[in-house]
Design an enzyme around this catalytic site. Structure first.
Site, PDB file in Angstrom:
ATOM      1  N   THR A 201       5.372   6.640  21.423  1.00  0.00           N
ATOM      2  CA  THR A 201       5.516   8.096  21.486  1.00  0.00           C
ATOM      3  C   THR A 201       6.295   8.496  22.745  1.00  0.00           C
ATOM      4  O   THR A 201       6.300   7.756  23.723  1.00  0.00           O
ATOM      5  CB  THR A 201       4.085   8.668  21.564  1.00  0.00           C
ATOM      6  OG1 THR A 201       3.429   8.330  20.358  1.00  0.00           O
ATOM      7  CG2 THR A 201       4.030  10.133  21.819  1.00  0.00           C
ATOM      8  N   ASP A 232      -2.869  11.989  17.548  1.00  0.00           N
ATOM      9  CA  ASP A 232      -3.233  12.955  18.603  1.00  0.00           C
ATOM     10  C   ASP A 232      -2.044  13.768  19.083  1.00  0.00           C
ATOM     11  O   ASP A 232      -2.220  14.849  19.664  1.00  0.00           O
ATOM     12  CB  ASP A 232      -3.826  12.209  19.800  1.00  0.00           C
ATOM     13  CG  ASP A 232      -2.827  11.210  20.381  1.00  0.00           C
ATOM     14  OD1 ASP A 232      -2.211  10.441  19.595  1.00  0.00           O
ATOM     15  OD2 ASP A 232      -2.622  11.205  21.607  1.00  0.00           O
TER      16      ASP A 232
HETATM   17  N1  ASP Z   1      -0.564   8.470  19.995  1.00  0.00           N
HETATM   18  C1  ASP Z   1       0.309   8.192  18.890  1.00  0.00           C
HETATM   19  C2  ASP Z   1      -0.459   8.296  17.616  1.00  0.00           C
HETATM   20  O1  ASP Z   1      -1.597   7.871  17.562  1.00  0.00           O
HETATM   21  C3  ASP Z   1       0.948   6.856  18.950  1.00  0.00           C
HETATM   22  C4  ASP Z   1       1.643   6.536  20.245  1.00  0.00           C
HETATM   23  O2  ASP Z   1       1.327   7.050  21.296  1.00  0.00           O
HETATM   24  O3  ASP Z   1       2.563   5.729  20.212  1.00  0.00           O
HETATM   25  O4  ASP Z   1       0.096   8.764  16.647  1.00  0.00           O
END
Ligand code: ASP
Length: 334
Positions: A201, A232
């Site tokens: 992300t 999230d």
């Molecule tokens: N937090 C993100 C999710 O769970 C994934 C990530 O941070 O890469 O969708």
């Protein structure tokens, strides 16, 4: 040209050598490009150089906005649009694939001056989901829109849309095939976390010359995610939060834990109700609460005095921050 430094031996994931400051810098900016099993031994020199260059370029873009008196919101949007357009990161172009081979994108945006927020989930044709999250905040009476409705709103707002194939990258496709293979060989449990060791992300938090904080996060989610799963990143208070009175936060990691532990808001609440410093609050949530729960990942955060924290409990996190005359970019923990 600002001094640039690639630090890799930093155990503390706050600003190296900096004590909490009460005198605010002119501006400050902190970014991440995802956390996870990012280890030096798995990284080629070329790949490491590419990530370092992209993180520095993102900081350049944000600093230019803030140095010229632009708002924290404009800086956050410009930085995240760049990271979304860079295939190295799991957001926009470069997003990971769902189990059924699609790219479903989530993003959110928050204005710390007003605590207004906007978020989108599961969009498939919006080139820059962070722009749409901001539009939801500014041009709708809602905070969150999902799927087809969010895409219709994007068109009404005149945002760039693309065919879903735009988001295809071979590397992410191969990642999905590996994840499916691993899953078939193991218990077959529907847990994307165990099928993808890197998250990816992107996020940005900025403090502008007027003392306003803004935060944003954008993601493709987790490789091999199922049936309309939303992480999230688009949940205000979990993946993103901003309040001028305390701090701005953007998170990355195993989203199910970040939702259940309301990670971003918890950091702000520890500052608000318990009087913890930014570093203490971020460290407690990421390195204590999440670790005890088994939630892998990290956050970037920035308080109203321009203090920066970048804690993570995974092997690595692509990250960096900049203030006038100061800049650091990092990838690994050890
Ligand atoms: N937090 C993100 C999710 O769970 C994934 C990530 O941070 O890469 O969708």
């Amino acid at each position: 040209m600002l001094a640039m430094m690639l630090f890799s031996g930093c155990k503390q994931s706050n600003e190296t050598g900096a004590a909490a400051s009460s005198s605010r810098p002119e501006y400050a900016l902190v970014i991440h490009g995802g956390a996870g099993t990012i280890r030096r031994e798995d990284m080629s020199p070329e790949k490491e150089a590419a990530y370092t260059a992209a993180l520095n370029q993102a900081l350049d873009i944000g600093e230019e906005v803030l140095r010229n008196g632009g708002s924290a919101m404009d800086a956050v949007e410009a930085v995240i649009v760049f990271l979304e357009d860079t295939p190295l990161f799991n957001a926009g172009k470069g997003a990971v694939f769902t189990n059924d081979g699609r790219n479903e994108l989530d993003a959110s945006f928050m204005n710390g001056a007003t605590r207004e927020a906007g978020a989108v989930a599961g969009v498939t044709i919006v080139k820059n989901p962070i722009r749409l999250a901001r539009k939801v905040m500014e041009n709708s009476v809602h905070v969150m829109m999902a799927g087809k409705g969010a895409e219709l709103f994007a068109k009404e707002q005149g945002l760039d849309t693309v065919p879903p194939e735009y988001f295809f990258t071979q590397e992410r496709w191969d990642g999905l095939q590996r994840a499916i293979d691993r899953e078939n060989k193991s218990t077959g449990a529907l847990d994307p976390a165990h099928n993808d060791s890197k998250f990816g992300t992107v996020g940005c938090v900025a403090l502008d010359k007027s003392g306003n904080i803004a935060a944003g996060t954008s993601t493709g989610g987790m490789t091999n995610k199922r049936y309309g799963r939303v992480g999230d990143a688009p949940i205000i208070g979990a993946g993103t939060y901003a309040d001028n009175a305390t701090c701005g936060v953007s998170a990355t990691g195993h989203g199910e834990f970040f939702i259940r532990y309301t990670v971003a808001r918890d950091i702000a609440a520890l500052m608000e109700y318990k009087g913890l410093s930014l570093n203490e609050a971020a460290d407690m949530v990421v390195n204590k609460k999440l670790v005890e729960a088994g939630g892998e990942g990290g956050v970037i955060a920035l308080d109203r005095n321009g203090n920066v924290a970048m804690p993570f409990n995974s092997a690595g996190m692509y990250r960096g921050y900049a203030k006038p005359g100061k800049r650091e970019v990092g990838i690994y923990k050890e």
